[in-house]
Design a protein around this motif. Sequence first.
Motif, PDB file in Angstrom:
ATOM      1  N   TRP A   1       0.791  -1.290   0.101  1.00 12.36           N
ATOM      2  CA  TRP A   1       0.050  -0.217  -0.048  1.00 12.36           C
ATOM      3  C   TRP A   1       0.980   1.455   0.261  1.00 12.36           C
ATOM      4  CZ3 TRP A   1      -3.499  -2.236   4.595  1.00 12.36           C
ATOM      5  CH2 TRP A   1      -4.682  -3.193   3.558  1.00 12.36           C
ATOM      6  N   LEU A   2       2.014   1.387   0.734  1.00 10.96           N
ATOM      7  CA  LEU A   2       3.071   2.263   0.863  1.00 10.96           C
ATOM      8  C   LEU A   2       4.456   1.679   0.314  1.00 10.96           C
ATOM      9  CD1 LEU A   2       2.580   5.174   1.722  1.00 10.96           C
ATOM     10  CD2 LEU A   2       4.163   4.508   3.709  1.00 10.96           C
ATOM     11  N   ARG A   3       4.630   2.589  -0.240  1.00  9.51           N
ATOM     12  CA  ARG A   3       6.178   2.693  -1.121  1.00  9.51           C
ATOM     13  C   ARG A   3       7.119   3.705  -1.196  1.00  9.51           C
ATOM     14  NH1 ARG A   3       4.943  -0.898  -6.479  1.00  9.51           N
ATOM     15  NH2 ARG A   3       3.680  -2.591  -5.502  1.00  9.51           N
ATOM     16  N   LYS A   4       7.804   4.237  -0.327  1.00  8.70           N
ATOM     17  CA  LYS A   4       8.789   5.122  -0.608  1.00  8.70           C
ATOM     18  C   LYS A   4      10.170   4.332  -1.393  1.00  8.70           C
ATOM     19  CE  LYS A   4       9.837   7.440   3.229  1.00  8.70           C
ATOM     20  NZ  LYS A   4       9.879   8.173   4.359  1.00  8.70           N
ATOM     21  N   THR A   5      10.525   6.262  -1.943  1.00 13.98           N
ATOM     22  CA  THR A   5      11.682   5.563  -2.580  1.00 13.98           C
ATOM     23  C   THR A   5      12.586   6.721  -2.908  1.00 13.98           C
ATOM     24  OG1 THR A   5       9.896   4.584  -5.100  1.00 13.98           O
ATOM     25  CG2 THR A   5      12.125   5.698  -5.251  1.00 13.98           C
ATOM     26  N   LYS A   6      13.472   6.924  -2.587  1.00 12.66           N
ATOM     27  CA  LYS A   6      14.491   7.945  -3.145  1.00 12.66           C
ATOM     28  C   LYS A   6      15.744   7.258  -3.378  1.00 12.66           C
ATOM     29  CE  LYS A   6      17.219  10.625   0.039  1.00 12.66           C
ATOM     30  NZ  LYS A   6      17.008  12.034   0.053  1.00 12.66           N
ATOM     31  N   LEU A   7      16.388   8.926  -4.205  1.00 21.21           N
ATOM     32  CA  LEU A   7      17.638   8.622  -5.348  1.00 21.21           C
ATOM     33  C   LEU A   7      19.048   8.570  -4.171  1.00 21.21           C
ATOM     34  CD1 LEU A   7      19.854   7.691  -7.298  1.00 21.21           C
ATOM     35  CD2 LEU A   7      18.500   9.968  -8.441  1.00 21.21           C
ATOM     36  N   ILE A   8      19.791   8.144  -4.271  1.00 18.30           N
ATOM     37  CA  ILE A   8      20.958   8.584  -2.788  1.00 18.30           C
ATOM     38  C   ILE A   8      22.511   8.797  -3.623  1.00 18.30           C
ATOM     39  CG2 ILE A   8      22.757   7.072  -1.100  1.00 18.30           C
ATOM     40  CD1 ILE A   8      20.277   5.600  -0.100  1.00 18.30           C
ATOM     41  N   ASP A   9      22.504   9.842  -3.684  1.00 17.28           N
ATOM     42  CA  ASP A   9      23.754  10.311  -4.526  1.00 17.28           C
ATOM     43  C   ASP A   9      24.688   9.802  -4.309  1.00 17.28           C
ATOM     44  OD1 ASP A   9      23.946  11.517  -6.599  1.00 17.28           O
ATOM     45  OD2 ASP A   9      25.837  12.848  -5.483  1.00 17.28           O
ATOM     46  N   ALA A  10      25.178   9.323  -5.153  1.00 12.74           N
ATOM     47  CA  ALA A  10      26.828   7.835  -5.178  1.00 12.74           C
ATOM     48  C   ALA A  10      26.817   8.277  -6.450  1.00 12.74           C
ATOM     49  CB  ALA A  10      26.919   6.801  -4.775  1.00 12.74           C
ATOM     50  N   ARG A  11      27.938   9.156  -7.000  1.00 12.37           N
ATOM     51  CA  ARG A  11      29.068   9.280  -8.223  1.00 12.37           C
ATOM     52  C   ARG A  11      29.720   8.946  -8.354  1.00 12.37           C
ATOM     53  NH1 ARG A  11      26.007  12.296 -11.476  1.00 12.37           N
ATOM     54  NH2 ARG A  11      24.575  13.592 -10.970  1.00 12.37           N
ATOM     55  N   ASP A  12      29.751   8.289  -9.642  1.00 14.65           N
ATOM     56  CA  ASP A  12      31.691   7.564  -9.385  1.00 14.65           C
ATOM     57  C   ASP A  12      31.682   7.213 -11.434  1.00 14.65           C
ATOM     58  OD1 ASP A  12      33.006   6.829  -7.448  1.00 14.65           O
ATOM     59  OD2 ASP A  12      30.885   4.957  -7.089  1.00 14.65           O
ATOM     60  N   THR A  13      32.599   7.491 -11.680  1.00 18.41           N
ATOM     61  CA  THR A  13      32.852   7.573 -13.096  1.00 18.41           C
ATOM     62  C   THR A  13      34.417   6.773 -13.944  1.00 18.41           C
ATOM     63  OG1 THR A  13      32.929  10.402 -13.209  1.00 18.41           O
ATOM     64  CG2 THR A  13      33.632   8.507 -15.519  1.00 18.41           C
ATOM     65  N   ILE A  14      33.440   5.657 -14.575  1.00 24.99           N
ATOM     66  CA  ILE A  14      34.332   4.895 -14.611  1.00 24.99           C
ATOM     67  C   ILE A  14      34.788   4.986 -15.903  1.00 24.99           C
ATOM     68  CG2 ILE A  14      33.830   2.722 -15.081  1.00 24.99           C
ATOM     69  CD1 ILE A  14      33.467   3.271 -12.315  1.00 24.99           C
ATOM     70  N   LEU A  15      35.638   4.778 -16.345  1.00 22.31           N
ATOM     71  CA  LEU A  15      36.657   5.363 -17.579  1.00 22.31           C
ATOM     72  C   LEU A  15      37.075   3.862 -17.955  1.00 22.31           C
ATOM     73  CD1 LEU A  15      37.357   7.652 -19.149  1.00 22.31           C
ATOM     74  CD2 LEU A  15      39.862   6.970 -18.927  1.00 22.31           C
ATOM     75  N   VAL A  16      36.545   3.526 -19.232  1.00 26.02           N
ATOM     76  CA  VAL A  16      37.031   1.813 -19.790  1.00 26.02           C
ATOM     77  C   VAL A  16      37.717   2.213 -21.018  1.00 26.02           C
ATOM     78  CG1 VAL A  16      36.546  -0.004 -21.286  1.00 26.02           C
ATOM     79  CG2 VAL A  16      35.056   0.542 -19.096  1.00 26.02           C
ATOM     80  N   PHE A  17      38.708   2.168 -21.550  1.00 27.55           N
ATOM     81  CA  PHE A  17      39.819   1.769 -22.490  1.00 27.55           C
ATOM     82  C   PHE A  17      40.192   0.910 -22.857  1.00 27.55           C
ATOM     83  CE2 PHE A  17      42.539   4.215 -18.925  1.00 27.55           C
ATOM     84  CZ  PHE A  17      43.117   5.570 -19.139  1.00 27.55           C
ATOM     85  N   PRO A  18      40.750   1.750 -24.417  1.00 31.65           N
ATOM     86  CA  PRO A  18      39.890   0.042 -25.736  1.00 31.65           C
ATOM     87  C   PRO A  18      41.786  -0.798 -25.032  1.00 31.65           C
ATOM     88  CG  PRO A  18      41.099   2.993 -26.484  1.00 31.65           C
ATOM     89  CD  PRO A  18      40.799   2.725 -25.443  1.00 31.65           C
ATOM     90  N   LYS A  19      41.410  -1.334 -26.178  1.00 34.49           N
ATOM     91  CA  LYS A  19      41.102  -2.623 -25.443  1.00 34.49           C
ATOM     92  C   LYS A  19      42.939  -2.681 -26.398  1.00 34.49           C
ATOM     93  CE  LYS A  19      41.559  -7.955 -25.944  1.00 34.49           C
ATOM     94  NZ  LYS A  19      40.946  -8.547 -26.336  1.00 34.49           N
ATOM     95  N   MET A  20      44.627  -2.902 -25.606  1.00 36.46           N
ATOM     96  CA  MET A  20      45.186  -2.289 -27.005  1.00 36.46           C
ATOM     97  C   MET A  20      46.131  -3.852 -26.920  1.00 36.46           C
ATOM     98  SD  MET A  20      46.333   0.804 -24.843  1.00 36.46           S
ATOM     99  CE  MET A  20      45.572   0.517 -23.429  1.00 36.46           C
ATOM    100  N   ILE A  21      46.264  -3.939 -28.615  1.00 37.58           N
ATOM    101  CA  ILE A  21      46.849  -4.940 -28.739  1.00 37.58           C
ATOM    102  C   ILE A  21      48.712  -5.146 -29.080  1.00 37.58           C
ATOM    103  CG2 ILE A  21      47.073  -6.889 -30.655  1.00 37.58           C
ATOM    104  CD1 ILE A  21      44.207  -5.539 -31.846  1.00 37.58           C
ATOM    105  N   ASP A  22      49.356  -6.260 -28.846  1.00 40.54           N
ATOM    106  CA  ASP A  22      50.738  -6.066 -28.969  1.00 40.54           C
ATOM    107  C   ASP A  22      50.873  -6.072 -30.240  1.00 40.54           C
ATOM    108  OD1 ASP A  22      51.348  -6.434 -26.544  1.00 40.54           O
ATOM    109  OD2 ASP A  22      51.298  -8.654 -25.616  1.00 40.54           O
ATOM    110  N   LEU A  23      51.069  -5.302 -30.943  1.00 37.71           N
ATOM    111  CA  LEU A  23      51.738  -4.750 -32.078  1.00 37.71           C
ATOM    112  C   LEU A  23      53.151  -5.221 -31.899  1.00 37.71           C
ATOM    113  CD1 LEU A  23      50.375  -1.971 -33.566  1.00 37.71           C
ATOM    114  CD2 LEU A  23      48.981  -3.833 -33.650  1.00 37.71           C
TER     115      LEU A  23
END
Length: 404
Positions: free
Chosen positions: A155-177
């Motif tokens: 009957w009762l629903r409570k929703t909240k967005l808890i701020d927790a920011r993170d930035t994920i950096l995914v580098f291009p895959k590098m091949i051994d040339l």
Amino acid sequence: MIKTKKMLDISGRFLFVLGVLALTFVFAMFQGGKVSWTIFYSLLPFVMYSTFLFFYPFSEIKVKRSIRSANSQNSGKFLVTLSLKRKSRFPLLYTAVTEKWAEDDVALLAGGPFKRLFLFGFRKEIEWQYEIEQMPRGEHLLEGVVVEVSDFFGWLRKTKLIDARDTILVFPKMIDLHYVPFDTQYDRGTLVSLLNIVKDTTMVTGVRGYQPGDRVTWIHWKSFARTQTLMTKEFEDRRSQELLLLLDGRVSATFEEQVELTASILKEASSHQAELALMTTGLETSLFPAIQSEEQLHQALVHLAKIKPSEAEKTVSLVDFGTEFQHGGGIVLITAQPDWPFMQSVLRTAKNARSIICFVVMKGTGTTSIEVENAIQLARSEGVIVHVLGKEQFREAFKEVAGQ
């Protein structure tokens, strides 16, 4: 507006719960009897819990996120551990925790939304761990954690967005040339090459007889004082390579492979002490004119991690970068569309380049279209060295060029 809508929604649900309790109370008063009052008293604990839940402060819930692969490579595994802590032991029943990403595509890669249902109970802390098998290249933003709590009957629903920011950096895959310098050009040489041999005047390896044309500063005066014969110092030859990598930023079916090849060449060429530069075209033209230190290489790789393809009609024309290589050097162009207007813009602005090598990246080992073949033949007629590559041929790309 959204906050107001949420407040109206939860307030309406709370009024509904109170209305149900009031209705059963009125029913018991007018109907009387044991059954009516049993219904009222049976419902009372559930209404009281909903009331306490309505006033329960979500601000006491804290989120801690632990990321094992914050700077991973394309298609690598990505592991996240979420921890929710609170101070009180107020019993929470059905608690749904959802990880909120700025991009919906990331959720699709995981096979669905990042959502987990817990029975929190009296515990002060719960932990949740999830994994993405193949994380795509790019900069991804974690905005926070959505916590939704419900009472016994929903009957009762409570929703909240808890701020927790993170930035994920995914580098291009590098091949051994297998990186191989193309040709060699000496001080007096006549070969056109990306590789220059210069004299390192700080490293004297011996002396030899004087020859006409030797510089006066190279004369070994101590030997002359002893023998009265002019002798010239011999220096260690030092290789240097001026190389510009140019990445075509237009949309193509092999754009990710193009980025991988560019990053792989950057990594390998830098380990061979090449004087590197990187340029990418697209919505904006980005230039890294000197990549010599580890920090400069890292900045270039970060740019390649974030770059996104642009539509051909939105691609900015190349700027004049010829002055950056007025002392010689070469260009390695990485593209999937060697069409003549694009190649012409490269040739027009690269007048000082000693040579231009174009790697045309294709899917698998499939045949090229007639349009691409015609563009390749036209580029070759203008002196551009063109090689068509599939991803499985990246390792040997430079060996093929050096073998020509």
